[in-house]
Design a protein around this motif. Structure first.
Motif, PDB file in Angstrom:
ATOM      1  N   TYR A   1      21.399  29.138 -23.971  1.00 37.88           N
ATOM      2  CA  TYR A   1      20.194  29.972 -24.071  1.00 37.88           C
ATOM      3  C   TYR A   1      20.519  31.450 -23.903  1.00 37.88           C
ATOM      4  CZ  TYR A   1      17.610  25.678 -24.409  1.00 37.88           C
ATOM      5  OH  TYR A   1      17.151  24.468 -24.844  1.00 37.88           O
ATOM      6  N   ASP A   2      21.580  31.786 -23.163  1.00 36.77           N
ATOM      7  CA  ASP A   2      22.054  33.169 -23.165  1.00 36.77           C
ATOM      8  C   ASP A   2      22.359  33.607 -24.595  1.00 36.77           C
ATOM      9  OD1 ASP A   2      22.279  34.650 -20.715  1.00 36.77           O
ATOM     10  OD2 ASP A   2      23.726  33.178 -19.998  1.00 36.77           O
ATOM     11  N   ASN A   3      23.117  32.773 -25.290  1.00 37.53           N
ATOM     12  CA  ASN A   3      23.530  33.110 -26.657  1.00 37.53           C
ATOM     13  C   ASN A   3      22.353  33.134 -27.621  1.00 37.53           C
ATOM     14  OD1 ASN A   3      26.190  33.251 -25.767  1.00 37.53           O
ATOM     15  ND2 ASN A   3      26.630  31.115 -26.282  1.00 37.53           N
ATOM     16  N   LEU A   4      21.438  32.165 -27.463  1.00 36.90           N
ATOM     17  CA  LEU A   4      20.266  32.110 -28.337  1.00 36.90           C
ATOM     18  C   LEU A   4      19.387  33.343 -28.151  1.00 36.90           C
ATOM     19  CD1 LEU A   4      18.305  30.718 -30.303  1.00 36.90           C
ATOM     20  CD2 LEU A   4      17.420  29.395 -28.362  1.00 36.90           C
ATOM     21  N   ILE A   5      19.108  33.698 -26.913  1.00 34.75           N
ATOM     22  CA  ILE A   5      18.261  34.860 -26.631  1.00 34.75           C
ATOM     23  C   ILE A   5      18.935  36.147 -27.111  1.00 34.75           C
ATOM     24  CG2 ILE A   5      17.234  36.241 -24.778  1.00 34.75           C
ATOM     25  CD1 ILE A   5      16.853  33.522 -23.253  1.00 34.75           C
ATOM     26  N   ASP A   6      20.243  36.232 -26.901  1.00 43.56           N
ATOM     27  CA  ASP A   6      20.979  37.405 -27.390  1.00 43.56           C
ATOM     28  C   ASP A   6      20.837  37.536 -28.901  1.00 43.56           C
ATOM     29  OD1 ASP A   6      21.824  38.063 -24.859  1.00 43.56           O
ATOM     30  OD2 ASP A   6      23.842  37.227 -25.091  1.00 43.56           O
TER      31      ASP A   6
ATOM     32  N   LYS B   1      19.277  40.557 -31.025  1.00 47.65           N
ATOM     33  CA  LYS B   1      20.120  41.166 -32.061  1.00 47.65           C
ATOM     34  C   LYS B   1      19.369  41.296 -33.384  1.00 47.65           C
ATOM     35  CE  LYS B   1      24.339  40.157 -34.704  1.00 47.65           C
ATOM     36  NZ  LYS B   1      25.470  39.188 -34.860  1.00 47.65           N
ATOM     37  N   ASN B   2      18.488  40.327 -33.666  1.00 49.00           N
ATOM     38  CA  ASN B   2      17.713  40.328 -34.907  1.00 49.00           C
ATOM     39  C   ASN B   2      16.366  41.035 -34.770  1.00 49.00           C
ATOM     40  OD1 ASN B   2      18.984  38.636 -37.234  1.00 49.00           O
ATOM     41  ND2 ASN B   2      19.497  37.515 -35.353  1.00 49.00           N
ATOM     42  N   GLY B   3      16.203  41.802 -33.688  1.00 49.65           N
ATOM     43  CA  GLY B   3      15.000  42.602 -33.513  1.00 49.65           C
ATOM     44  C   GLY B   3      13.781  41.825 -33.077  1.00 49.65           C
TER      45      GLY B   3
ATOM     46  N   LYS C   1      18.683  34.780 -38.556  1.00 44.81           N
ATOM     47  CA  LYS C   1      18.970  35.859 -39.509  1.00 44.81           C
ATOM     48  C   LYS C   1      18.060  35.767 -40.724  1.00 44.81           C
ATOM     49  CE  LYS C   1      22.761  37.975 -42.138  1.00 44.81           C
ATOM     50  NZ  LYS C   1      24.202  37.867 -42.508  1.00 44.81           N
ATOM     51  N   MET C   2      17.830  34.540 -41.216  1.00 41.34           N
ATOM     52  CA  MET C   2      16.952  34.360 -42.363  1.00 41.34           C
ATOM     53  C   MET C   2      15.510  34.678 -41.991  1.00 41.34           C
ATOM     54  SD  MET C   2      16.401  30.989 -44.821  1.00 41.34           S
ATOM     55  CE  MET C   2      18.054  31.077 -45.531  1.00 41.34           C
TER      56      MET C   2
ATOM     57  N   SER D   1       9.201  39.137 -33.148  1.00 43.17           N
ATOM     58  CA  SER D   1       9.163  38.320 -31.935  1.00 43.17           C
ATOM     59  C   SER D   1       9.410  36.874 -32.330  1.00 43.17           C
ATOM     60  CB  SER D   1       7.820  38.462 -31.209  1.00 43.17           C
ATOM     61  OG  SER D   1       7.845  37.809 -29.951  1.00 43.17           O
ATOM     62  N   PHE D   2       9.902  36.091 -31.398  1.00 43.96           N
ATOM     63  CA  PHE D   2      10.190  34.685 -31.670  1.00 43.96           C
ATOM     64  C   PHE D   2       9.926  33.880 -30.405  1.00 43.96           C
ATOM     65  CE2 PHE D   2      13.038  30.984 -32.331  1.00 43.96           C
ATOM     66  CZ  PHE D   2      12.576  30.567 -33.579  1.00 43.96           C
TER      67      PHE D   2
END
Length: 482
Positions: free
Chosen positions: A125-130, A134-136, A89-90, A98-99
């Motif tokens: 990793y499902d949660n991390l990628i989601d 979510k943060n564009g 988020k930060m 992109s990340f």
């Protein structure tokens, strides 16, 4: 007539890059097994310019596993495993679209040769990628980033053993199938040409388990490249829209002088840096490499079916890390330079860690690689590792980092004007993480400061540096204001 761009394209990826082993921590949580990075101890003293990962023996592994006093920072990272939501988020405040991160192999297959994957790892990793989406942020996922399950190193001699091909392909296929609707861009192996600086950490070959460590490394890389090609084939079958790339660390050097002997010696040096991407991008073993192996008494086992799979499954894009620059001469390569035959470029300054800073060199090598492969290029790592000073008011003025990055972004822009198809830029460690080469925390790269020292002591508080606001301005103006 087609016109070359006058700057960064509108769909350019302004990203940031980390690695699971340097950030996540939680090294034994939720079923994760030990990986090769988990046995690397902090190097907190000595000459900054000589800090790097060394060869590892079985005795070294045994010592690390039983050591109750030493500190192993990559086991703890910056606790990204638990803080990724707040951290992403930060980072998203910069406008980053992109990340890049990696999937820790040992979090999915704790031993590497397990029959079934660890569901808890897959869920993480499902949660991390989601959260990235979510943060564009478009996910750019690396499948192998110095996270081989330690069991594969101790029981199979890592990539030296052809069985590891099947283990890795199974891991890749598991990830491809699980995240096929979330991830489009993949890097199979991080910096695949780093077999000198990152030997055991990359290939997982204990030096005392083979007769010829140099030959073993090249055999290991061959097996790794075959696995990459097979994984690329499977990935494209699972989702034809996948873009699956190769990655190297930019090891290209410049000749120290224009003496014909130095120019030829430099060409030969660069050949064996091009070698890895030549195989993965072009699909064949080049003649210069075959000659090198013959003249250096290196014998590789390359079955005919390996040549076929390499030829038929080349990478979709090329990516590289770019940090520094060096030179070679005929004399240095004959033994007059450092351990790798390189010498300092006398025309450029160095960082505290002895890395020669050459932004113009980025434009040069981008043109070299574009001319060679004619496929899209990502700069998947670029950054300036240095010490940070936190002022009494909490501010962090990292002017040198801003200067370094701005000059490299400008060089990248000029390469795009040259006609190079650069599609993404990923500054390394946009949030401070553990150093790869020395396992230090105080060699910092980030736009975000993390209040931890080399021994993991500190509040863990995240603070924006001046470079954070600089990167936001760069992204807001699509690279026009540096």
């Amino acid at each position: 007539m087609k016109q070359v761009p006058n700057g960064f394209p509108k769909d350019f990826f302004w990203g940031g890059a980390i690695a699971a082993n340097q950030a996540e921590g939680a090294y034994l949580e939720d079923g994760k097994g030990l990986c090769v990075a988990d046995i690397l101890k902090v190097q907190d003293s000595g000459d900054l310019k000589k800090k790097s990962n060394k060869e590892i023996s079985t005795a070294d592994i045994e010592f690390a596993l039983n050591d109750k006093e030493g500190y192993y920072p990559k086991r703890y990272g910056i606790d990204f495993y638990h803080t990724y939501k707040e951290d992403l988020k930060m980072l998203a405040e910069t406008g980053m679209n992109s990340f890049r991160t990696s999937i820790n192999w040992a979090r999915i297959f704790p031993n590497g040769d397990d029959e079934e994957p660890n569901e808890a790892g897959l869920v993480f990793y499902d949660n991390l990628i989601d959260e990235m989406i979510k943060n564009g942020m478009e996910p750019l996922i690396t499948l192998s980033h110095y996270e081989m399950p330690l069991h594969l190193a101790t029981e199979y001699n890592g990539w030296y053993n052809r069985k590891t091909i099947d283990f890795f392909v199974k891991f890749c296929e598991t990830c491809f199938r699980r995240y096929k609707d979330k991830v489009k861009y993949w890097i199979v192996v991080n910096q695949i040409n780093l077999i000198k600086h990152e030997s055991f950490n990359h290939l997982g070959i204990p030096e005392d388990k083979v007769d010829n460590i140099v030959e073993a490394k090249y055999q290991g890389v061959h097996n790794e490249m075959v696995a990459s090609a097979i994984a690329t084939k499977i990935g494209h079958e699972i989702n034809p829209d996948f873009q699956i790339g190769c990655m190297v660390y930019n090891g290209l050097a410049e000749p120290l002088t224009c003496k014909p002997e130095d120019v030829l010696a430099n060409l030969q040096y660069n050949h064996m840096e091009y070698f890895f991407s030549d195989v993965l991008m072009r699909g064949v073993y080049p003649g210069y490499a075959l000659r090198y192996f013959k003249e250096n008494d290196i014998h590789l086992d390359i079955p005919e079916e390996d040549e076929k799979v390499l030829k038929e499954n080349t990478a979709d894009f090329f990516s590289m890390s770019y940090y520094y620059n060096m030179c070679t001469s005929a004399e240095s390569l004959a033994g007059g330079g450092n351990d790798y035959g390189t010498v300092k470029n006398p025309h450029i300054e160095e960082s505290e860690w002895g890395w020669g800073i050459n932004p113009l060199g980025l434009r040069t090598v981008l043109n070299y690689f574009w001319d060679r492969y004619q496929k899209p290029i990502m700069i998947s790592e670029n950054g300036y590792g240095t010490f940070d000073t936190v002022e009494e008011n909490g501010e962090i003025h990292d002017d040198k980092r801003i200067e370094y990055l701005s000059k490299h972004v400008d060089a990248m822009k000029e390469a795009i004007k040259d006609g190079v198809d650069v599609i993404g830029y990923y500054p390394w460690g946009p949030i401070d993480i553990i150093s790869c080469s020395s396992s230090e925390m105080e060699k910092r790269y980030g736009f975000i400061h993390v209040d931890l020292d080399n021994y993991g002591k500190g509040s863990g508080k995240r603070s924006r540096k001046d470079s954070f606001y600089w990167y936001k301005r760069v992204i807001d103006t699509n690279g026009e204001e540096l």
